[in-house]
Scaffold this active site. Structure first.
Site, PDB file in Angstrom:
ATOM      1  N   CYS A  74      17.584  21.700   6.532  1.00 43.00           N
ATOM      2  CA  CYS A  74      16.691  22.815   6.900  1.00 43.00           C
ATOM      3  C   CYS A  74      16.277  22.793   8.361  1.00 43.00           C
ATOM      4  CB  CYS A  74      15.445  22.803   6.009  1.00 43.00           C
ATOM      5  SG  CYS A  74      14.295  21.484   6.442  1.00 43.00           S
ATOM      6  N   ASN A  89      -4.483 -16.136  -0.412  1.00 42.31           N
ATOM      7  CA  ASN A  89      -4.698 -15.622   0.934  1.00 42.31           C
ATOM      8  C   ASN A  89      -5.333 -16.751   1.747  1.00 42.31           C
ATOM      9  OD1 ASN A  89      -5.621 -14.166   3.245  1.00 42.31           O
ATOM     10  ND2 ASN A  89      -5.613 -12.284   2.016  1.00 42.31           N
ATOM     11  N   ARG A 106       9.865  -1.020  13.927  1.00 45.66           N
ATOM     12  CA  ARG A 106       9.543  -1.859  12.749  1.00 45.66           C
ATOM     13  C   ARG A 106      10.756  -2.002  11.837  1.00 45.66           C
ATOM     14  NH1 ARG A 106       4.321   0.686  10.215  1.00 45.66           N
ATOM     15  NH2 ARG A 106       4.506  -1.052   8.774  1.00 45.66           N
ATOM     16  N   SER A 119      -5.408  -7.675   2.616  1.00 44.36           N
ATOM     17  CA  SER A 119      -6.807  -7.680   3.075  1.00 44.36           C
ATOM     18  C   SER A 119      -7.677  -6.884   2.116  1.00 44.36           C
ATOM     19  CB  SER A 119      -6.896  -7.063   4.473  1.00 44.36           C
ATOM     20  OG  SER A 119      -6.336  -5.760   4.445  1.00 44.36           O
ATOM     21  N   TYR A 124       8.175   3.452  13.972  1.00 42.47           N
ATOM     22  CA  TYR A 124       8.832   3.056  12.721  1.00 42.47           C
ATOM     23  C   TYR A 124      10.240   2.520  12.974  1.00 42.47           C
ATOM     24  CZ  TYR A 124       4.948   4.538   9.939  1.00 42.47           C
ATOM     25  OH  TYR A 124       3.695   4.603   9.382  1.00 42.47           O
ATOM     26  N   HIS A 135       3.537   2.348  -1.357  1.00 43.79           N
ATOM     27  CA  HIS A 135       3.462   2.991  -0.042  1.00 43.79           C
ATOM     28  C   HIS A 135       4.826   3.314   0.538  1.00 43.79           C
ATOM     29  CE1 HIS A 135      -0.791   1.101   0.448  1.00 43.79           C
ATOM     30  NE2 HIS A 135      -0.782   2.140  -0.376  1.00 43.79           N
ATOM     31  N   ASN A 152       3.850  -3.158   0.527  1.00 42.87           N
ATOM     32  CA  ASN A 152       4.792  -3.389   1.623  1.00 42.87           C
ATOM     33  C   ASN A 152       5.947  -2.396   1.557  1.00 42.87           C
ATOM     34  OD1 ASN A 152       3.132  -5.528   2.251  1.00 42.87           O
ATOM     35  ND2 ASN A 152       4.453  -7.062   1.295  1.00 42.87           N
TER      36      ASN A 152
HETATM   37  C1  BV8 Z   1      -4.889   8.286  -0.596  1.00 38.32           C
HETATM   38  C2  BV8 Z   1       2.447   2.516   4.752  1.00 38.32           C
HETATM   39  C3  BV8 Z   1      -5.694  10.351  -1.512  1.00 38.32           C
HETATM   40  C4  BV8 Z   1       2.609   3.024   6.152  1.00 38.32           C
HETATM   41  C5  BV8 Z   1       0.035   2.155   4.429  1.00 38.32           C
HETATM   42  C6  BV8 Z   1     -10.995   5.573  -1.496  1.00 38.32           C
HETATM   43  C7  BV8 Z   1     -10.109   6.057  -2.435  1.00 38.32           C
HETATM   44  C8  BV8 Z   1      -8.916   6.649  -2.045  1.00 38.32           C
HETATM   45  C9  BV8 Z   1      -8.575   6.736  -0.681  1.00 38.32           C
HETATM   46  C10 BV8 Z   1      -9.471   6.262   0.258  1.00 38.32           C
HETATM   47  C11 BV8 Z   1     -10.664   5.694  -0.133  1.00 38.32           C
HETATM   48  N1  BV8 Z   1     -11.314   5.308   0.990  1.00 38.32           N
HETATM   49  C12 BV8 Z   1     -10.572   5.607   2.084  1.00 38.32           C
HETATM   50  C13 BV8 Z   1      -9.457   6.210   1.668  1.00 38.32           C
HETATM   51  C14 BV8 Z   1      -8.400   6.685   2.552  1.00 38.32           C
HETATM   52  C15 BV8 Z   1      -7.368   5.614   2.845  1.00 38.32           C
HETATM   53  C16 BV8 Z   1      -7.936   4.229   3.014  1.00 38.32           C
HETATM   54  O1  BV8 Z   1      -7.952   3.415   2.087  1.00 38.32           O
HETATM   55  N2  BV8 Z   1      -8.357   3.936   4.248  1.00 38.32           N
HETATM   56  C17 BV8 Z   1      -8.847   2.598   4.568  1.00 38.32           C
HETATM   57  C18 BV8 Z   1      -8.457   2.258   6.019  1.00 38.32           C
HETATM   58  C19 BV8 Z   1     -10.350   2.575   4.368  1.00 38.32           C
HETATM   59  N3  BV8 Z   1      -6.361   5.612   1.800  1.00 38.32           N
HETATM   60  C20 BV8 Z   1      -5.377   6.520   1.911  1.00 38.32           C
HETATM   61  O2  BV8 Z   1      -5.320   7.377   2.786  1.00 38.32           O
HETATM   62  C21 BV8 Z   1      -4.275   6.450   0.850  1.00 38.32           C
HETATM   63  N4  BV8 Z   1      -4.081   7.784   0.330  1.00 38.32           N
HETATM   64  O3  BV8 Z   1      -5.749   7.649  -1.113  1.00 38.32           O
HETATM   65  O4  BV8 Z   1      -4.668   9.651  -0.858  1.00 38.32           O
HETATM   66  C22 BV8 Z   1      -6.823  10.520  -0.515  1.00 38.32           C
HETATM   67  C23 BV8 Z   1      -6.539  10.953   0.778  1.00 38.32           C
HETATM   68  C24 BV8 Z   1      -7.600  11.092   1.696  1.00 38.32           C
HETATM   69  C25 BV8 Z   1      -8.918  10.775   1.339  1.00 38.32           C
HETATM   70  C26 BV8 Z   1      -9.170  10.301   0.035  1.00 38.32           C
HETATM   71  C27 BV8 Z   1      -8.125  10.175  -0.900  1.00 38.32           C
HETATM   72  C28 BV8 Z   1      -2.953   6.042   1.455  1.00 38.32           C
HETATM   73  C29 BV8 Z   1      -3.007   4.636   1.963  1.00 38.32           C
HETATM   74  C30 BV8 Z   1      -1.585   4.142   2.340  1.00 38.32           C
HETATM   75  C31 BV8 Z   1      -1.445   4.037   3.845  1.00 38.32           C
HETATM   76  N5  BV8 Z   1      -0.147   3.429   4.173  1.00 38.32           N
HETATM   77  N6  BV8 Z   1       1.263   1.637   4.672  1.00 38.32           N
HETATM   78  C32 BV8 Z   1       2.966   1.922   7.113  1.00 38.32           C
HETATM   79  O5  BV8 Z   1       3.114   0.754   6.701  1.00 38.32           O
HETATM   80  O6  BV8 Z   1       3.113   2.252   8.298  1.00 38.32           O
HETATM   81  S1  BV8 Z   1      -1.298   1.143   4.428  1.00 38.32           S
HETATM   82  C33 BV8 Z   1      -0.906  -0.399   5.050  1.00 38.32           C
HETATM   83  O7  BV8 Z   1      -2.114  -1.080   5.325  1.00 38.32           O
HETATM   84  C34 BV8 Z   1      -0.240  -1.324   4.065  1.00 38.32           C
HETATM   85  O8  BV8 Z   1       0.721  -0.666   3.290  1.00 38.32           O
HETATM   86  C35 BV8 Z   1      -1.350  -1.862   3.240  1.00 38.32           C
HETATM   87  O9  BV8 Z   1      -1.604  -1.087   2.105  1.00 38.32           O
HETATM   88  C36 BV8 Z   1      -2.552  -1.668   4.110  1.00 38.32           C
HETATM   89  C37 BV8 Z   1      -3.289  -2.944   4.361  1.00 38.32           C
HETATM   90  O10 BV8 Z   1      -2.378  -3.848   4.787  1.00 38.32           O
HETATM   91  P1  BV8 Z   1      -2.224  -5.283   4.058  1.00 38.32           P
HETATM   92  O11 BV8 Z   1      -0.956  -5.242   3.325  1.00 38.32           O
HETATM   93  O12 BV8 Z   1      -3.423  -5.714   3.303  1.00 38.32           O
HETATM   94  O13 BV8 Z   1      -2.095  -6.099   5.368  1.00 38.32           O
HETATM   95  P2  BV8 Z   1      -3.244  -6.529   6.353  1.00 38.32           P
HETATM   96  O14 BV8 Z   1      -2.594  -6.745   7.658  1.00 38.32           O
HETATM   97  O15 BV8 Z   1      -4.415  -5.607   6.254  1.00 38.32           O
HETATM   98  O16 BV8 Z   1      -3.704  -7.918   5.715  1.00 38.32           O
HETATM   99  C38 BV8 Z   1      -2.765  -8.964   5.589  1.00 38.32           C
HETATM  100  C39 BV8 Z   1      -3.425 -10.009   4.723  1.00 38.32           C
HETATM  101  O17 BV8 Z   1      -2.489 -11.082   4.543  1.00 38.32           O
HETATM  102  C40 BV8 Z   1      -4.657 -10.612   5.361  1.00 38.32           C
HETATM  103  O18 BV8 Z   1      -5.689 -10.713   4.386  1.00 38.32           O
HETATM  104  C41 BV8 Z   1      -4.212 -12.030   5.789  1.00 38.32           C
HETATM  105  O19 BV8 Z   1      -5.245 -12.978   5.672  1.00 38.32           O
HETATM  106  C42 BV8 Z   1      -3.147 -12.311   4.760  1.00 38.32           C
HETATM  107  N7  BV8 Z   1      -2.096 -13.246   5.189  1.00 38.32           N
HETATM  108  C43 BV8 Z   1      -1.625 -13.464   6.454  1.00 38.32           C
HETATM  109  N8  BV8 Z   1      -0.627 -14.400   6.393  1.00 38.32           N
HETATM  110  C44 BV8 Z   1      -0.484 -14.750   5.079  1.00 38.32           C
HETATM  111  C45 BV8 Z   1      -1.406 -14.017   4.310  1.00 38.32           C
HETATM  112  N9  BV8 Z   1      -1.508 -14.145   2.974  1.00 38.32           N
HETATM  113  C46 BV8 Z   1      -0.679 -15.020   2.368  1.00 38.32           C
HETATM  114  N10 BV8 Z   1       0.245 -15.752   3.031  1.00 38.32           N
HETATM  115  C47 BV8 Z   1       0.358 -15.645   4.381  1.00 38.32           C
HETATM  116  N11 BV8 Z   1       1.276 -16.400   5.044  1.00 38.32           N
END
Ligand code: BV8
Length: 246
Positions: A149, A212, A70, A188, A67, A119, A102
């Site tokens: 603490c 996107n 980043r 995504s 972190y 987030h 973000n």
């Molecule tokens: C939770 C902070 C309760 C940290 C992040 C169903 C319901 C609820 C939860 C779940 C569920 N199924 C699974 C879960 C658990 C999990 C989850 O979703 N897992 C995924 C992998 C399947 N969710 C959680 O754990 C959440 N908590 O729900 O609590 C719970 C708990 C446990 C079990 C059940 C319920 C918490 C999720 C938050 C995690 N923290 N970030 C950090 O940053 O270090 S997530 C992080 O990745 C981001 O914040 C973002 O949300 C996520 C995805 O990233 P994106 O922003 O989409 O970026 P990515 O790289 O993936 O894609 C970029 C996109 O941009 C691409 O499409 C690309 O084509 C496009 N792009 C590229 N260039 C451009 C562009 N677009 C436009 N212009 C450009 N120039």
């Protein structure tokens, strides 16, 4: 780029806007998208294996350093035309809610006023035990210790497996349910519950627009897909909205 005139007409008359952004909107500012952030030492880890409380407890120093790397990168970057375009639209419509996944603070830096950070924010630090924000500390440990603490400090971001901030999530859901138009930009659409918001909006009758360069799981449900970089597409969208259909 030819855009569907009927959808554009609905956008021009839309009073209530909700927008969900992901890492893609910050890509043109030089911030690696979430899945590209594993560079160097962390190339062998999946983001999901770093951004979890278990990973932090297993190896607090490594996660803190990831972190810190980043955060140092984000301190050097500026908002891009996409961020500014959203702040521009916000100033012209009746109701505008910007929901972001973000943690880079770039929407606020671009002048967006109503920003819901689902987030968290990498520029904020909190105590791992008390869960309260810590602004300054003199501990030189890695990670540093809480001045109150003595527990480890951690970034004030939401990790996988952690609940999202309740107020922000409630307001985001409300905005998704009551908007006339929902923009999903640069995400995504894989991480829930944030990824569920566009579907909620569409179910309630909003016009759903996706910006996107690539297809996502949301694409089949969008009324309008603007296949391009948000830093290019959003300023063009603002021009279209302001041209009033001429
Ligand atoms: C939770 C902070 C309760 C940290 C992040 C169903 C319901 C609820 C939860 C779940 C569920 N199924 C699974 C879960 C658990 C999990 C989850 O979703 N897992 C995924 C992998 C399947 N969710 C959680 O754990 C959440 N908590 O729900 O609590 C719970 C708990 C446990 C079990 C059940 C319920 C918490 C999720 C938050 C995690 N923290 N970030 C950090 O940053 O270090 S997530 C992080 O990745 C981001 O914040 C973002 O949300 C996520 C995805 O990233 P994106 O922003 O989409 O970026 P990515 O790289 O993936 O894609 C970029 C996109 O941009 C691409 O499409 C690309 O084509 C496009 N792009 C590229 N260039 C451009 C562009 N677009 C436009 N212009 C450009 N120039």
């Amino acid at each position: 780029m030819t855009w569907d005139e009927s959808v554009l007409a609905r956008l021009r008359s839309a009073k209530r806007w909700a927008v969900l952004t992901g890492a893609g909107i910050s890509a043109e500012s030089g911030v690696p998208t979430f899945r590209d952030a594993q560079t160097g030492l962390w190339a062998n880890f999946r983001a999901e294996d770093l951004a979890t409380p278990e990973a932090f407890l297993r190896n607090p120093g490594m996660v803190w350093e990831w972190y810190a790397m980043r955060r140092d990168r984000i301190a050097l970057v500026r908002p891009n035309a996409g961020h500014y375009a959203l702040a521009d639209i916000e100033s012209r419509v009746e109701a505008f809610t910007l929901i972001t996944q973000n943690i880079d603070d770039l929407h606020r830096k671009a002048g967006s006023r109503r920003v819901l950070e689902l987030h968290g924010n990498i520029l904020r630090t909190k105590c791992f035990a008390e869960n309260t924000v810590v602004d300054r500390w003199d501990s030189v440990d890695v990670p540093p210790k809480c001045p109150r603490c003595g527990a480890m400090l951690r970034p004030d971001v939401v990790w996988f497996g952690e609940m999202l901030p309740a107020d922000e999530m409630r307001e985001a859901m409300e905005a998704a349910r009551n908007c006339d138009v929902f923009l999903s930009i640069g995400t995504s659409g894989l991480v829930y519950p944030a990824a569920g918001l566009p579907f909620e909006a569409r179910q309630r009758g909003a016009v759903l627009v996706e910006i996107n360069p690539e297809e996502t799981p949301l694409s089949p449900y969008a009324h309008l897909i603007l296949n391009g970089k948000s830093g290019e597409v959003l300023p063009t969208l603002v021009e279209c909205l302001n041209s009033g259909g001429k």
